[in-house]
Design an enzyme around this catalytic site. Structure first.
Site, short mmCIF file in Angstrom:
data_model
loop_
_atom_site.label_atom_id
_atom_site.label_comp_id
_atom_site.label_asym_id
_atom_site.label_seq_id
_atom_site.Cartn_x
_atom_site.Cartn_y
_atom_site.Cartn_z
N HIS A 152 -4.64 6.21 -1.02
CA HIS A 152 -5.19 6.06 0.33
C HIS A 152 -4.13 6.31 1.40
CE1 HIS A 152 -9.14 5.33 1.74
NE2 HIS A 152 -9.07 4.07 2.05
N ASN A 161 -14.20 6.11 5.30
CA ASN A 161 -14.35 5.11 6.36
C ASN A 161 -13.37 5.29 7.51
OD1 ASN A 161 -16.57 3.87 5.18
ND2 ASN A 161 -15.29 2.51 3.96
N ASN A 183 -9.89 1.46 7.76
CA ASN A 183 -11.26 1.44 8.26
C ASN A 183 -11.37 1.31 9.78
OD1 ASN A 183 -11.85 1.64 5.58
ND2 ASN A 183 -12.74 -0.40 5.39
N TYR A 209 -5.16 -0.65 9.68
CA TYR A 209 -5.81 -0.51 8.38
C TYR A 209 -6.81 0.64 8.48
CZ TYR A 209 -3.43 -4.65 6.80
OH TYR A 209 -2.44 -5.55 6.47
N TYR A 224 0.81 -1.23 0.00
CA TYR A 224 0.00 0.00 0.00
C TYR A 224 0.84 1.27 0.00
CZ TYR A 224 -3.77 -3.22 1.17
OH TYR A 224 -4.67 -4.26 1.16
#
Length: 189
Positions: free
Chosen positions: A19, A113, A66, A64, A14
């Site tokens: 994000h 989120n 969320n 993470y 990632y």
């Protein structure tokens, strides 16, 4: 102590995705003020130091995106931080083009989120935030594919400029100059 949290996802795959622009912005801030973000605690990678006379804790939640609120709430409770006056959250925004940032004193999650979870876990939406533009998803694309993807070279260059602006804005916000930061940085580039 002032908490500045940059949102993103752990794991190498990632790194430098849209994000993870919160993580990337925190790295720019940490580099500028010689703060190492390498201590694992409160479900986050943390670093402490001082920024222009203010003691800070920089945090990258490792839960993470969320579940970012789990880490943030733990930090707030442990250090007795007032999220409404001693916290800034930096994260990606698909409604802003790369190169733009938007500063807010408070607000809803707006469909993000990570912010939704922070609001749920802290019990307030009254915290300062800096949204860093990553651009809208192309028509027909899945939102997850877009935010978990990487920007092209031109957009990434614009995003780098926005990260520098976000760092300067965060310093103003820490010194109770959020209105000044909003006036300087909320206009579109």
């Amino acid at each position: 102590m002032f908490l500045i949290a940059g949102l993103g996802n752990p794991d190498k795959k990632y790194e430098h995705t849209r994000h993870n622009i919160g993580f990337d912005t925190l790295d720019v801030l940490a580099d500028k003020y010689n703060i190492n973000i390498n201590e694992k605690k409160h479900k986050a990678l943390c670093g402490t130091g001082a920024i222009e006379g203010v003691k800070v804790l920089l945090a990258k939640p490792q839960t993470y995106m969320n579940l970012s609120g789990e880490s943030i709430a733990e930090i707030i409770n442990f250090y007795k931080i007032d999220p409404e006056s001693e916290m800034i959250v930096i994260y990606d925004d698909i409604s802003l083009e790369p190169g733009n940032i938007r500063i807010r004193k408070k607000g809803s999650a707006g469909g993000h989120n990570g912010i939704k979870n922070i609001i749920a876990m802290t019990g307030t939406q009254n915290f300062m935030r800096i949204k860093v533009g990553v651009g809208e998803k192309p028509q027909g694309w899945d939102l997850a594919d877009h935010v978990l993807g990487r920007m092209d070279k031109e957009d990434r260059s614009r995003a780098q400029e926005a990260m520098t602006d976000a760092v300067e804005a965060a310093v103003l916000m820490m010194h109770d100059e959020t209105d000044k930061a909003m006036n300087l940085y909320n206009s579109k580039k």
